[in-house]
Enzyme design. Structure first.
Site, PDB file in Angstrom:
ATOM      1  N   TYR A  13       0.803  -1.226   0.000  1.00 16.64           N
ATOM      2  CA  TYR A  13       0.000   0.000   0.000  1.00 16.64           C
ATOM      3  C   TYR A  13       0.828   1.265   0.000  1.00 16.64           C
ATOM      4  CZ  TYR A  13       0.223  -1.452   4.946  1.00 16.64           C
ATOM      5  OH  TYR A  13       0.594  -1.918   6.161  1.00 16.64           O
ATOM      6  N   SER A 252       0.155   7.427  10.721  1.00 16.63           N
ATOM      7  CA  SER A 252       0.747   6.104  10.604  1.00 16.63           C
ATOM      8  C   SER A 252      -0.266   5.074  10.139  1.00 16.63           C
ATOM      9  CB  SER A 252       1.304   5.688  11.963  1.00 16.63           C
ATOM     10  OG  SER A 252       1.435   4.288  12.030  1.00 16.63           O
ATOM     11  N   LYS A 253       0.206   4.172   9.299  1.00 20.52           N
ATOM     12  CA  LYS A 253      -0.730   3.158   8.830  1.00 20.52           C
ATOM     13  C   LYS A 253      -1.016   2.119   9.910  1.00 20.52           C
ATOM     14  CE  LYS A 253       3.245   1.321   6.393  1.00 20.52           C
ATOM     15  NZ  LYS A 253       3.906   1.389   5.093  1.00 20.52           N
ATOM     16  N   ARG A 254      -0.270   2.204  10.986  1.00 21.86           N
ATOM     17  CA  ARG A 254      -0.491   1.239  12.056  1.00 21.86           C
ATOM     18  C   ARG A 254      -1.532   1.711  13.061  1.00 21.86           C
ATOM     19  NH1 ARG A 254       4.798  -0.049  10.645  1.00 21.86           N
ATOM     20  NH2 ARG A 254       5.659   1.873  11.462  1.00 21.86           N
TER      21      ARG A 254
END
Length: 521
Positions: A13, A252-254
């Site tokens: 991604y 953040s993608k987290r």
RNA sequence: GCCCCCUUCGUCUAGUGGCCCAGGACACUGGAUUCUCAGUCCAGAAACGGUAGUUCAAAUCUGCCAGGGGGUACCA
């Protein structure tokens, strides 16, 4: 010649913050006739690179950011995959060792950890003391005889100052004495990021390293590597990061779950999910999310709108101008006017830009954009549906913020539709003359030609005159009865598009419903 | 802890000593327009983190403090 690069990891991604970094790199290259290079940081083995890379390349293509060298286009400095360049890193590592800028180190991870913990306990900063450094081949052999793992560490200077002239931050200083002896090669021979990155930037002739500010503290050790190797320094520009919605921490993608607590973010996501669900678009928690670029493509955003929005996240021309075409961005962007402070991602403003961009599109283009969504949602099954789609898009006008919004007008296409309870109560149940008027009108409408909205307007106008009522006394009830909605576009257009049969049926249906649910008071 | 960075309306920003009792945009609130919604138009509320200095004059320069963030890996 300006040569810039963007170096994604093939994770499957493309992060919105990454897109912005890439955009600034791309703009810088394009505006000077320079080149933009895509390099793949896939030093993490064990992943299917081509599969995980595809969404990223698709994202770039969709956004219109083309690359001059990199995956799928090759180039004079190929390969552009770090995993295929280990030989080159190995050479550089040996060169560093030979010149005394790096040393063999035989500390075990456990020993390091113990020292680190001890330092922390004393409230001190851990600083590797080169205890297991092998200065001679004999020493190295001795350590190896003990079965110790060999890493290669940078032998950083212990005095002096590293001065970086950053294009966005100005002069930044670091004391060399504060820098650690960074590991550049693992026991298995693989090389780490800092080495690889410096080598690639040099080999690819990168003139400007434009990247997020989290790399700023890494820069001294990279400078140490490149100067030890005798390379020329590139220009550095450290961009502020994109912060989370309503916050100041790095996006953040987290932390997707956390962002769902943000109202604006949640609304955007809900809007996307709604479209995806009806169009049968797979919704993977990992990628179907406003932090990831795919999300926007899936629900019908315009790439230019995203680019425009992202451009303004950390850059401005003059504080007045906000709308830029891609050509204008290329022409007007300057790295000097990039801001120093982080900018938080604002879903609302993105939607505003998108709505604007979509409204600017010629009607034919808007129809084209909505078509796939209407098709996937099953709205185009009847033979005349395509024609109707054109009328609906024209009628909806700027009520459509993105292509996927066409689904809000599904009642034009489907037999089934739902009444908005609140609107039904307000416009049909409550006004005491609503039902009689509706019955009366239904009878009249049965005689009327529905082919033109103007014609309908005249007929209904006349109907009102005859009954000595005003248009607004009846029109809301008609809207709710025929569309189920409280709002929508011009009523006469609506009726004309709906067609006589459907209108009459729906009025009947509404009357039946009124008979059962309206409580007379 | 240590190193580095950042700090103007809710958000994105303009502002490089006087044009700023701070301008624009999104969002918000009110009004007008219309058959509703959307739009459009008008109006409104809303910010220089604090402090000490420099100066005739500071959002703009300097120091200190505070807050936020990034880094501190055999991740990138």
């Amino acid at each position: 010649m300006i040569r810039t690069r963007f170096a994604p990891s093939p994770t499957g991604y493309l992060h919105i913050g990454g897109v912005r970094s890439a955009l600034f790199n791309w703009l810088l290259a394009r505006q000077s006739g320079g080149q933009f290079i895509l390099r793949i940081d896939d030093t993490d083995a064990g992943r299917n690179v081509s599969e995980a890379l595809q969404p990223i390349l698709d994202g770039f293509r969709w956004l219109g950011m083309d690359w001059d060298e990199g995956p799928e286009v090759a180039g004079p400095h190929a390969p552009y995959y770090q995993s295929q360049r280990s030989q080159r890193y190995q050479e550089a590592a040996e060169q560093l060792l030979a010149s005394g800028h790096a040393y063999r180190d035989y500390a075990t991870p456990d020993e390091l950890k113990a020292e680190r913990d001890a330092a922390e306990k004393k409230g001190e900063r851990f600083f590797y003391d080169r205890q297991w450094m092998a200065e001679t081949d004999e020493q190295a052999a001795a350590f190896e005889a003990e079965g110790r793992p060999r890493t290669l560490r940078l032998k950083m200077p212990r005095e002096g100052t590293c001065i970086i002239n950053d294009l966005v931050r100005g002069e930044v200083q670091f004391e060399w004495a504060q820098e650690q002896d960074t590991v550049i090669q693992r026991p298995d021979g693989s090389c780490l990021y800092h080495l690889a990155s410096v080598i690639d930037d040099h080999d690819f002739n990168i003139s400007h390293v434009v990247r997020a500010e989290e790399h700023l503290p890494n820069t001294p050790r990279q400078i140490f590597i490149l100067e030890s190797l005798g390379y020329e320094r590139p220009q550095y520009a450290h961009l502020p990061y994109v912060a989370e919605p309503g916050g100041s921490a790095k996006l953040s993608k987290r932390k997707l779950a956390k962002y769902e607590n943000n109202k604006d973010f949640a609304q955007l996501l809900a809007r996307g999910r709604n479209i995806a669900e009806r169009c049968d678009i797979p919704v993977e928690a990992d990628t179907f999310n406003p932090v990831i670029i795919d999300f926007y493509r899936e629900i019908g955003f315009e790439p230019e709108a995203i680019l425009n929005y992202l451009l303004l996240l950390g850059w401005s021309l003059d504080g007045e101008t906000e709308k830029f075409t891609v050509d204008e961005m290329v022409k007007l962007f300057t790295i000097e006017r990039v801001n120093k402070s982080p900018a938080s991602f604002d879903p609302k403003k993105l939607i505003a830009f998108q709505g604007d961009a979509f409204a600017q599109l010629p009607l034919a283009t808007r129809i084209e954009r909505t078509q796939p969504f209407a098709a996937r949602a099953g709205l185009l099954r009847s033979p005349e549906a395509e024609e109707k789609l054109a009328k609906v898009v024209a009628g909806a006008d700027d009520r459509l913020k993105m292509a996927g919004d066409i689904l809000d007008f599904d009642y034009f296409f489907l037999d089934e539709f739902t009444f908005n309870d609140k609107a039904f109560n307000k416009r049909i149940c409550k006004p005491q003359n609503a039902r009689p008027l509706l019955i009366e009108l239904r009878g009249h409408l049965a005689q009327v030609d529905f082919s033109s909205a103007d014609q309908l307007e005249q007929e209904i106008g006349q109907f009102c005159v005859n009954l000595e009522i005003e248009l607004k006394d009846i029109i809301h009830a008609i809207r709710v009865a025929t569309t189920g909605q409280a709002g929508g576009f011009g009523m006469f257009d609506t009726l004309a598009i709906l067609g006589k049969d459907r209108v009459l049926d729906r009025i009947d249906e509404a009357l039946e419903r009124a008979a059962t649910i309206c409580t007379d008071s």
